[in-house]
Motif scaffolding. Structure first.
Motif, PDB file in Angstrom:
ATOM      1  N   GLY A 219       0.806  -1.212   0.000  1.00 18.18           N
ATOM      2  CA  GLY A 219       0.000   0.000   0.000  1.00 18.18           C
ATOM      3  C   GLY A 219       0.841   1.265   0.000  1.00 18.18           C
ATOM      4  N   ILE A 220       0.154   2.399  -0.064  1.00 22.01           N
ATOM      5  CA  ILE A 220       0.795   3.712  -0.152  1.00 22.01           C
ATOM      6  C   ILE A 220       0.232   4.608   0.934  1.00 22.01           C
ATOM      7  CG2 ILE A 220       1.120   5.761  -1.602  1.00 22.01           C
ATOM      8  CD1 ILE A 220       0.796   3.942  -4.022  1.00 22.01           C
ATOM      9  N   LEU A 221       1.098   5.347   1.607  1.00 21.77           N
ATOM     10  CA  LEU A 221       0.651   6.323   2.585  1.00 21.77           C
ATOM     11  C   LEU A 221       0.734   7.704   1.949  1.00 21.77           C
ATOM     12  CD1 LEU A 221      -0.304   6.178   5.548  1.00 21.77           C
ATOM     13  CD2 LEU A 221       1.958   7.032   6.201  1.00 21.77           C
ATOM     14  N   ASP A 222      -0.406   8.344   1.821  1.00 22.02           N
ATOM     15  CA  ASP A 222      -0.488   9.658   1.188  1.00 22.02           C
ATOM     16  C   ASP A 222      -1.316  10.584   2.068  1.00 22.02           C
ATOM     17  OD1 ASP A 222      -0.315  11.748  -0.587  1.00 22.02           O
ATOM     18  OD2 ASP A 222      -1.784  10.945  -1.992  1.00 22.02           O
ATOM     19  N   GLY A 223      -0.665  11.621   2.615  1.00 17.17           N
ATOM     20  CA  GLY A 223      -1.378  12.559   3.468  1.00 17.17           C
ATOM     21  C   GLY A 223      -1.926  11.924   4.722  1.00 17.17           C
ATOM     22  N   GLY A 224      -1.235  10.905   5.232  1.00 18.71           N
ATOM     23  CA  GLY A 224      -1.690  10.242   6.444  1.00 18.71           C
ATOM     24  C   GLY A 224      -2.739   9.182   6.223  1.00 18.71           C
ATOM     25  N   ILE A 225      -3.142   8.967   4.981  1.00 21.54           N
ATOM     26  CA  ILE A 225      -4.170   7.971   4.654  1.00 21.54           C
ATOM     27  C   ILE A 225      -3.532   6.814   3.895  1.00 21.54           C
ATOM     28  CG2 ILE A 225      -6.315   7.532   3.403  1.00 21.54           C
ATOM     29  CD1 ILE A 225      -6.973  10.494   3.747  1.00 21.54           C
ATOM     30  N   LYS A 226      -3.764   5.590   4.342  1.00 19.18           N
ATOM     31  CA  LYS A 226      -3.229   4.419   3.662  1.00 19.18           C
ATOM     32  C   LYS A 226      -4.142   4.018   2.514  1.00 19.18           C
ATOM     33  CE  LYS A 226      -1.811  -0.392   4.135  1.00 19.18           C
ATOM     34  NZ  LYS A 226      -1.673  -1.573   5.021  1.00 19.18           N
ATOM     35  N   LEU A 227      -3.541   3.920   1.323  1.00 18.14           N
ATOM     36  CA  LEU A 227      -4.282   3.503   0.135  1.00 18.14           C
ATOM     37  C   LEU A 227      -3.898   2.068  -0.203  1.00 18.14           C
ATOM     38  CD1 LEU A 227      -3.682   6.733  -2.004  1.00 18.14           C
ATOM     39  CD2 LEU A 227      -5.611   6.232  -0.490  1.00 18.14           C
ATOM     40  N   GLU A 228      -4.897   1.205  -0.316  1.00 21.28           N
ATOM     41  CA  GLU A 228      -4.631  -0.179  -0.684  1.00 21.28           C
ATOM     42  C   GLU A 228      -4.119  -0.246  -2.118  1.00 21.28           C
ATOM     43  OE1 GLU A 228      -4.695  -2.678   1.349  1.00 21.28           O
ATOM     44  OE2 GLU A 228      -5.479  -1.502   3.032  1.00 21.28           O
ATOM     45  N   ARG A 229      -3.273  -1.247  -2.374  1.00 19.66           N
ATOM     46  CA  ARG A 229      -2.666  -1.372  -3.709  1.00 19.66           C
ATOM     47  C   ARG A 229      -2.997  -2.742  -4.268  1.00 19.66           C
ATOM     48  NH1 ARG A 229       0.937   2.711  -6.185  1.00 19.66           N
ATOM     49  NH2 ARG A 229       1.042   1.873  -8.272  1.00 19.66           N
ATOM     50  N   HIS A 230      -3.723  -2.768  -5.379  1.00 14.72           N
ATOM     51  CA  HIS A 230      -4.075  -4.039  -6.024  1.00 14.72           C
ATOM     52  C   HIS A 230      -3.348  -4.242  -7.347  1.00 14.72           C
ATOM     53  CE1 HIS A 230      -7.134  -4.500  -2.975  1.00 14.72           C
ATOM     54  NE2 HIS A 230      -7.598  -3.298  -3.260  1.00 14.72           N
ATOM     55  N   GLU A 231      -2.617  -3.234  -7.783  1.00 13.50           N
ATOM     56  CA  GLU A 231      -1.783  -3.357  -8.971  1.00 13.50           C
ATOM     57  C   GLU A 231      -0.650  -2.352  -8.855  1.00 13.50           C
ATOM     58  OE1 GLU A 231      -4.053  -2.454 -12.434  1.00 13.50           O
ATOM     59  OE2 GLU A 231      -4.313  -0.348 -11.928  1.00 13.50           O
ATOM     60  N   GLY A 232       0.415  -2.588  -9.619  1.00 14.10           N
ATOM     61  CA  GLY A 232       1.536  -1.667  -9.639  1.00 14.10           C
ATOM     62  C   GLY A 232       2.675  -2.095  -8.737  1.00 14.10           C
ATOM     63  N   THR A 233       3.875  -1.705  -9.140  1.00 22.43           N
ATOM     64  CA  THR A 233       5.075  -1.892  -8.329  1.00 22.43           C
ATOM     65  C   THR A 233       5.801  -0.564  -8.317  1.00 22.43           C
ATOM     66  OG1 THR A 233       7.239  -3.008  -8.227  1.00 22.43           O
ATOM     67  CG2 THR A 233       6.150  -2.927 -10.383  1.00 22.43           C
ATOM     68  N   PRO A 234       5.490   0.306  -7.344  1.00 20.14           N
ATOM     69  CA  PRO A 234       5.972   1.690  -7.375  1.00 20.14           C
ATOM     70  C   PRO A 234       7.483   1.801  -7.494  1.00 20.14           C
ATOM     71  CG  PRO A 234       4.354   1.387  -5.632  1.00 20.14           C
ATOM     72  CD  PRO A 234       4.674   0.030  -6.165  1.00 20.14           C
ATOM     73  N   GLN A 235       7.929   2.723  -8.331  1.00 20.47           N
ATOM     74  CA  GLN A 235       9.347   2.995  -8.461  1.00 20.47           C
ATOM     75  C   GLN A 235       9.869   3.554  -7.143  1.00 20.47           C
ATOM     76  OE1 GLN A 235      10.481   4.756 -12.444  1.00 20.47           O
ATOM     77  NE2 GLN A 235       8.293   5.145 -12.494  1.00 20.47           N
ATOM     78  N   GLY A 236      11.055   3.136  -6.755  1.00 19.24           N
ATOM     79  CA  GLY A 236      11.646   3.623  -5.526  1.00 19.24           C
ATOM     80  C   GLY A 236      12.243   2.511  -4.691  1.00 19.24           C
ATOM     81  N   GLY A 237      11.760   1.278  -4.885  1.00 17.71           N
ATOM     82  CA  GLY A 237      12.302   0.137  -4.155  1.00 17.71           C
ATOM     83  C   GLY A 237      13.292  -0.639  -5.002  1.00 17.71           C
ATOM     84  N   PRO A 238      14.298  -1.276  -4.395  1.00 12.86           N
ATOM     85  CA  PRO A 238      15.307  -2.021  -5.161  1.00 12.86           C
ATOM     86  C   PRO A 238      14.753  -3.148  -6.010  1.00 12.86           C
ATOM     87  CG  PRO A 238      16.063  -1.637  -2.918  1.00 12.86           C
ATOM     88  CD  PRO A 238      14.631  -1.198  -2.961  1.00 12.86           C
ATOM     89  N   LEU A 239      13.625  -3.745  -5.598  1.00 14.29           N
ATOM     90  CA  LEU A 239      13.086  -4.901  -6.339  1.00 14.29           C
ATOM     91  C   LEU A 239      12.333  -4.519  -7.608  1.00 14.29           C
ATOM     92  CD1 LEU A 239      11.561  -7.592  -3.931  1.00 14.29           C
ATOM     93  CD2 LEU A 239      13.299  -7.917  -5.698  1.00 14.29           C
ATOM     94  N   SER A 240      11.808  -3.296  -7.673  1.00 12.97           N
ATOM     95  CA  SER A 240      10.915  -2.920  -8.773  1.00 12.97           C
ATOM     96  C   SER A 240      11.503  -3.138 -10.166  1.00 12.97           C
ATOM     97  CB  SER A 240      10.471  -1.460  -8.613  1.00 12.97           C
ATOM     98  OG  SER A 240       9.628  -1.329  -7.489  1.00 12.97           O
ATOM     99  N   PRO A 241      12.768  -2.751 -10.430  1.00 13.90           N
ATOM    100  CA  PRO A 241      13.307  -2.963 -11.783  1.00 13.90           C
ATOM    101  C   PRO A 241      13.361  -4.431 -12.193  1.00 13.90           C
ATOM    102  CG  PRO A 241      14.634  -1.354 -10.593  1.00 13.90           C
ATOM    103  CD  PRO A 241      13.693  -1.960  -9.595  1.00 13.90           C
ATOM    104  N   LEU A 242      13.753  -5.314 -11.265  1.00 14.33           N
ATOM    105  CA  LEU A 242      13.800  -6.741 -11.590  1.00 14.33           C
ATOM    106  C   LEU A 242      12.405  -7.270 -11.884  1.00 14.33           C
ATOM    107  CD1 LEU A 242      15.374  -9.417 -11.803  1.00 14.33           C
ATOM    108  CD2 LEU A 242      14.958  -9.740  -9.354  1.00 14.33           C
ATOM    109  N   LEU A 243      11.429  -6.879 -11.083  1.00 14.89           N
ATOM    110  CA  LEU A 243      10.058  -7.332 -11.302  1.00 14.89           C
ATOM    111  C   LEU A 243       9.516  -6.823 -12.636  1.00 14.89           C
ATOM    112  CD1 LEU A 243       8.582  -6.862  -7.716  1.00 14.89           C
ATOM    113  CD2 LEU A 243       9.488  -8.955  -8.763  1.00 14.89           C
ATOM    114  N   ALA A 244       9.906  -5.594 -13.005  1.00 13.02           N
ATOM    115  CA  ALA A 244       9.482  -5.052 -14.291  1.00 13.02           C
ATOM    116  C   ALA A 244      10.043  -5.873 -15.439  1.00 13.02           C
ATOM    117  CB  ALA A 244       9.917  -3.596 -14.411  1.00 13.02           C
TER     118      ALA A 244
END
Length: 455
Positions: A219-244
């Motif tokens: 999930g994503i924390l935006d403005g203090g609110i947690k948003l559930e994530r059902h798709e996507g691999t957000p850029q910023g983590g070390p694993l994302s490029p390999l998964l892409a």
């Protein structure tokens, strides 16, 4: 676990770069995709134990630390996380092994794109970046060799320059039409079920697969609110490029089966053909392939067109003497460079010439290191001249008053008539910097101050 001395994409030569340096310079430790040393080949069993091995974690920490980066939603930076892990790591490790570990949500960050719009980044906590990096170091040696040779992005020993050179070779061979495909918000639209299915075909450790899925669903924390994530691999983590790369390798393999000449760097894919009609057929096929993966083609940026005038990884191509295809900096990348130089050399900053040059020394070498692949020495010489022109104007603005301009120009060896002429027009900084100031502030003067050159 000790963290005392515990040891990075668009911002471009065909084939594999065997020196293993990737796109970072030898002294720059910002490459989280480099491989961990493997003493033995994995049988595909107990991969999670290998991930949590002490040596692997030490290497992972070194790379996360070298990469710096900001804190995640827990507010802990690198130093704070080091202190935290000294007492909490045994419990975290045990939870990972039991399958009860839950990654924290990523912190949403939006950064502007050069062509407008926003690129969304998801910044994991430093602890989660450590675990992802440890995962990457075990998975990449197992999975990367299975990828297509036409894939260049985020792979050890490969870099963007390799992709650009290969594209140039295809064009030189007569393939002058490119199918330039751009995926709409690719990292935000990766289907978790499809990705995990492709990953499960490559590795069999159920516990490790479960941990990766939890990272996808953190999930994503935006403005203090947690948003559930059902798709996507957000850029910023070390694993994302390999998964892409895992997600897109299926398309690569299909293009190979069809005997097509193509280059892919992350989600940027260019297919080179000999006719516009062939390009339209390829594009129709690509739309179907991406649709099977629940990915969407960005129609506004996707085109079948002549390669000349299109850009790829910051470069474009042109035909020189004898029909030889050459590389140059793409117009947009060149304008972006000029905009940055204008910001750094603005005349109303109240800074000395030495301070301005110090800022330039932090920016120009990196830009040059990437775009030195361009075969346009004249363009680089002109950029150097333009930059010195701006710096002379900065110097005149610093002198400001006519009396000061006259005195400083005479001190630097200007003849009296030239010094008087410039001093009499003291407010015309840009105009005067083209005149006699060229002789009293020559190229050698800026060399002594340490100004980097492009040419």
């Amino acid at each position: 676990m000790s963290h005392g001395r515990v040891m990075h994409q668009k911002p471009e030569s065909s084939g594999r770069n065997t020196n293993g340096q990737g796109e970072a310079k030898p002294k720059v430790l910002r490459d989280e995709t480099r491989l961990a040393r493997q003493e033995s080949n994995s049988s595909g069993q107990d991969l999670l134990q290998q991930v949590l091995a002490r040596d692997n974690l030490i290497q992972a920490w070194q790379r996360v630390k070298a990469n710096q980066g900001s804190a995640g939603v827990d507010g802990l930076n690198i130093d704070s996380t080091k202190v935290y892990l000294q007492t909490h790591w045994p419990q975290i490790r045990e939870r990972i092994l039991r399958g009860s570990y839950r990654p924290l949500p990523v912190r949403r960050v939006q950064i502007p794109k050069p062509d407008g719009g926003q690129r969304e980044l998801g910044i994991p906590t430093v602890t989660d970046r450590l675990i992802q990096q440890a995962l990457l170091q075990i998975l990449q040696p197992l999975i990367d060799p299975t990828f297509s040779e036409h894939s260049y992005g985020f792979r050890p020993g490969r870099r963007a320059h390799d992709a650009v050179r290969q594209a140039q070779a295809y064009v030189q061979a007569g393939r002058r039409i490119v199918v330039d495909v751009d995926l709409a918000q690719f990292f935000d639209r990766v289907n978790h079920d499809i990705l995990m299915d492709r990953l499960a075909k490559r590795i069999k450790d159920a516990a490790l697969l479960r941990l990766i899925r939890r990272y996808l669903q953190a999930g994503i924390l935006d403005g203090g609110i947690k948003l559930e994530r059902h798709e996507g691999t957000p850029q910023g983590g070390p694993l994302s490029p390999l998964l892409a790369n895992i997600m897109l390798d299926e398309v690569d393999r299909e293009l190979e089966k069809r005997g097509l000449c193509f280059v892919r760097y992350a989600d940027d894919c260019n297919v080179y053909v000999r006719s516009y009609r062939a390009g339209q057929r390829v594009l129709a096929g690509l739309r179907r392939l991406y649709a099977k993966l629940h990915l969407q083609v960005n129609e506004s940026k996707t085109a079948v067109a002549s390669v000349f005038g299109r850009k790829f990884l910051g470069f474009s191509l042109w035909v020189g003497r004898g029909g030889v295809v050459n590389r140059k900096v793409a117009d947009k990348a060149l304008e972006k460079y000029k905009q940055r130089i204008r910001q750094l050399t603005r005349r109303n900053g109240g800074r000395s010439l030495e301070e301005v040059i110090e800022k330039l020394r932090m920016y120009i070498p990196g830009w040059k290191g990437y775009f030195q692949l361009a075969q346009t020495p004249k363009v680089f010489r002109e950029l150097d001249e333009w930059l010195r022109h701006r710096l002379r104007a900065v110097q005149l603005k610093q002198w400001k008053r006519g009396k000061t301009i006259y005195r400083e120009m005479r001190r630097l060896g200007s003849i009296e008539s030239e010094a008087l002429k410039v001093a009499a027009n003291s407010g015309r900084w840009w105009h005067n910097s083209c005149m006699a100031l060229n002789r009293v502030l020559p190229i050698s003067h800026f060399d002594r101050l340490g100004l980097p050159r492009l040419a």
